[in-house]
Design a protein around this motif. Structure first.
Motif, PDB file in Angstrom:
ATOM      1  N   ALA A 269      85.185  17.818 -11.914  1.00 30.98           N
ATOM      2  CA  ALA A 269      84.086  19.292 -12.612  1.00 30.98           C
ATOM      3  C   ALA A 269      83.322  19.339 -11.339  1.00 30.98           C
ATOM      4  CB  ALA A 269      83.712  18.909 -13.821  1.00 30.98           C
ATOM      5  N   LEU A 270      82.839  18.321 -10.974  1.00 30.83           N
ATOM      6  CA  LEU A 270      81.523  18.408  -9.813  1.00 30.83           C
ATOM      7  C   LEU A 270      82.223  19.066  -8.679  1.00 30.83           C
ATOM      8  CD1 LEU A 270      79.841  15.164 -10.185  1.00 30.83           C
ATOM      9  CD2 LEU A 270      78.812  17.491 -11.014  1.00 30.83           C
ATOM     10  N   ARG A 271      83.397  18.627  -8.254  1.00 34.71           N
ATOM     11  CA  ARG A 271      83.986  19.212  -7.182  1.00 34.71           C
ATOM     12  C   ARG A 271      84.476  20.804  -7.276  1.00 34.71           C
ATOM     13  NH1 ARG A 271      87.883  16.010  -6.931  1.00 34.71           N
ATOM     14  NH2 ARG A 271      86.947  14.478  -5.228  1.00 34.71           N
ATOM     15  N   VAL A 272      84.739  21.044  -8.308  1.00 33.73           N
ATOM     16  CA  VAL A 272      85.162  22.674  -8.472  1.00 33.73           C
ATOM     17  C   VAL A 272      83.910  23.260  -8.534  1.00 33.73           C
ATOM     18  CG1 VAL A 272      86.013  24.126 -10.307  1.00 33.73           C
ATOM     19  CG2 VAL A 272      87.234  22.176  -9.777  1.00 33.73           C
ATOM     20  N   LEU A 273      82.870  22.803  -9.262  1.00 37.76           N
ATOM     21  CA  LEU A 273      81.663  23.498  -9.427  1.00 37.76           C
ATOM     22  C   LEU A 273      80.788  23.753  -8.023  1.00 37.76           C
ATOM     23  CD1 LEU A 273      80.229  22.061 -12.797  1.00 37.76           C
ATOM     24  CD2 LEU A 273      80.789  24.399 -12.346  1.00 37.76           C
ATOM     25  N   GLY A 274      80.935  22.564  -7.266  1.00 35.95           N
ATOM     26  CA  GLY A 274      80.429  22.533  -5.915  1.00 35.95           C
ATOM     27  C   GLY A 274      81.118  23.716  -4.954  1.00 35.95           C
ATOM     28  N   GLN A 275      82.440  23.804  -5.161  1.00 34.43           N
ATOM     29  CA  GLN A 275      82.914  24.862  -4.461  1.00 34.43           C
ATOM     30  C   GLN A 275      82.760  26.331  -4.884  1.00 34.43           C
ATOM     31  OE1 GLN A 275      84.565  24.432  -1.573  1.00 34.43           O
ATOM     32  NE2 GLN A 275      84.981  26.693  -1.394  1.00 34.43           N
ATOM     33  N   GLU A 276      82.460  26.606  -6.331  1.00 34.72           N
ATOM     34  CA  GLU A 276      82.266  27.763  -6.659  1.00 34.72           C
ATOM     35  C   GLU A 276      80.721  28.078  -6.214  1.00 34.72           C
ATOM     36  OE1 GLU A 276      82.617  27.629 -10.907  1.00 34.72           O
ATOM     37  OE2 GLU A 276      84.865  27.417 -10.702  1.00 34.72           O
ATOM     38  N   ILE A 277      79.700  27.216  -6.267  1.00 34.74           N
ATOM     39  CA  ILE A 277      78.472  27.513  -5.933  1.00 34.74           C
ATOM     40  C   ILE A 277      78.440  27.812  -4.422  1.00 34.74           C
ATOM     41  CG2 ILE A 277      75.965  26.473  -5.869  1.00 34.74           C
ATOM     42  CD1 ILE A 277      76.743  24.916  -8.203  1.00 34.74           C
ATOM     43  N   ARG A 278      79.255  27.245  -3.746  1.00 35.64           N
ATOM     44  CA  ARG A 278      79.207  27.767  -2.241  1.00 35.64           C
ATOM     45  C   ARG A 278      79.751  29.059  -2.135  1.00 35.64           C
ATOM     46  NH1 ARG A 278      78.170  23.499   1.200  1.00 35.64           N
ATOM     47  NH2 ARG A 278      78.301  21.446   0.474  1.00 35.64           N
ATOM     48  N   ASP A 279      80.780  29.366  -2.889  1.00 37.03           N
ATOM     49  CA  ASP A 279      81.315  30.657  -2.774  1.00 37.03           C
ATOM     50  C   ASP A 279      80.512  31.516  -3.229  1.00 37.03           C
ATOM     51  OD1 ASP A 279      83.809  29.701  -1.709  1.00 37.03           O
ATOM     52  OD2 ASP A 279      84.634  29.603  -3.858  1.00 37.03           O
ATOM     53  N   MET A 280      79.511  31.332  -4.347  1.00 35.25           N
ATOM     54  CA  MET A 280      78.484  32.257  -4.903  1.00 35.25           C
ATOM     55  C   MET A 280      77.549  32.635  -3.862  1.00 35.25           C
ATOM     56  SD  MET A 280      78.182  30.900  -8.738  1.00 35.25           S
ATOM     57  CE  MET A 280      76.464  31.958  -9.175  1.00 35.25           C
TER      58      MET A 280
END
Length: 324
Positions: A269-280
């Protein structure tokens, strides 16, 4: 006076002396700044890190003396007196003010009382200053009603000044957290995959991320303290989301709450959220870059095009005048 200023501006020696003095002062200031600057990171992190020990020692002393226990620092006496006597909590107090103060980095009862105090003082001070400026210092040829209306407008501005000050602090604090939060998530992921508990991971990340964002390091340190003291760990995550007011942090807190309740794997979950925040963050940067050309249109028309016309048409105009 104007002639003297013009003569001074045309004096080569005077200009050389002025610019040399400015250069010398800038050089001295550049070398002196590292010695004069305070280490804000170490100071704030140290104050947050030892907060639990201070509270424990202070309250034990009060219990030993039989005094009344109070976990929060009392506000200043004169502010407290004015707020209590005028009942400003009822007239100026708002429920969202406390959450706004927390998002700006102010915690406890003292900042809340100070905000109410300055919210009352600022309009009065701006109104009196505007009256003194318009009627005494200047001699504008306007009717008295116009001057009084301008003073009332200044009082309204003074009423909004504390809120504008808080909004400015919140925007700068949130910008600092947004920039450093993806790296903090990566560090948190590494700590979790290494087998650390979430409290130790938060503490370690707060120590490492302080060089990028003091605000984020402070919030993570407070979350570590709340995870140790609060009976419900969910409340600690929710408090972190409320203090920051950022969507990315709220999503991470929700993932942590779900992992705490249902036992879901936290690393993925942290890996996916980290990538999403970078994309945002990248999409926000692209949005700002796309909005740049329309914003530059007016400055180009007002400043660049006239100069360009002068450079292009100037020599031709000079030749035409010489022929005539």
């Amino acid at each position: 006076m104007v002639d003297l200023i013009i003569d001074k501006l045309q004096d080569i020696r005077f200009l050389t002396t002025v610019f040399s003095s400015i250069a010398a002062f800038a050089t001295v200031l550049t070398f002196a700044m590292p010695y004069l600057s305070n280490d804000n990171l170490q100071r704030r992190m140290k104050s947050v890190a030892i907060e639990r020990d201070k509270i424990r020692a202070r309250e034990r002393e009060k219990l030993a003396k039989g005094e009344k226990v109070a976990l929060r620092t009392a506000p200043k006496a004169y502010m407290q007196t004015v707020v209590e006597n005028l009942n400003l909590r009822k007239w100026l107090g708002e429920e969202e003010v406390k959450s706004t103060l927390v998002q700006a980095g102010f915690r406890g009862q003292g900042p809340y009382v100070a905000f109410l105090f300055f919210r009352m003082i600022a309009p009065i001070g701006m109104f009196l200053f505007a009256l003194f400026y318009l009627f005494v210092l200047t001699h504008f040829q306007y009717p008295s009603m116009v001057k009084v209306a301008a003073a009332i407008g200044a009082a309204w501005l003074g009423m909004k000044l504390p809120q504008l000050f808080l909004k400015n602090l919140i925007s700068r604090r949130q910008l600092s957290v947004r920039r450093a939060f993806p790296d903090a998530l990566d560090l948190l992921l590494i700590c979790v995959e290494a087998g650390m508990s979430i409290e130790v991971a938060f503490k370690r990340v707060s120590q490492e991320i302080g060089t990028q964002s003091i605000a984020l390091a402070e919030e993570l340190t407070l979350t570590t303290a709340e995870l140790s003291y609060l009976p419900d760990r969910r409340q600690a995550y929710e408090n972190l989301a409320i203090r920051t007011g950022i969507d990315g942090v709220k999503a991470v807190c929700t993932a942590l709450i779900q992992a705490e309740r249902y036992g879901t794997p936290l690393a993925q979950a942290l890996r996916v959220l980290g990538q999403e925040i970078r994309d945002m963050r990248m999409s926000e940067a692209e949005k700002k870059a796309a909005a740049l050309p329309p914003k530059l249109t007016v400055p180009m028309i007002l400043f660049f095009l006239p100069v360009l016309f002068v450079v292009i048409l100037g020599p031709a105009f000079i030749r035409v005048m010489e022929i005539r």
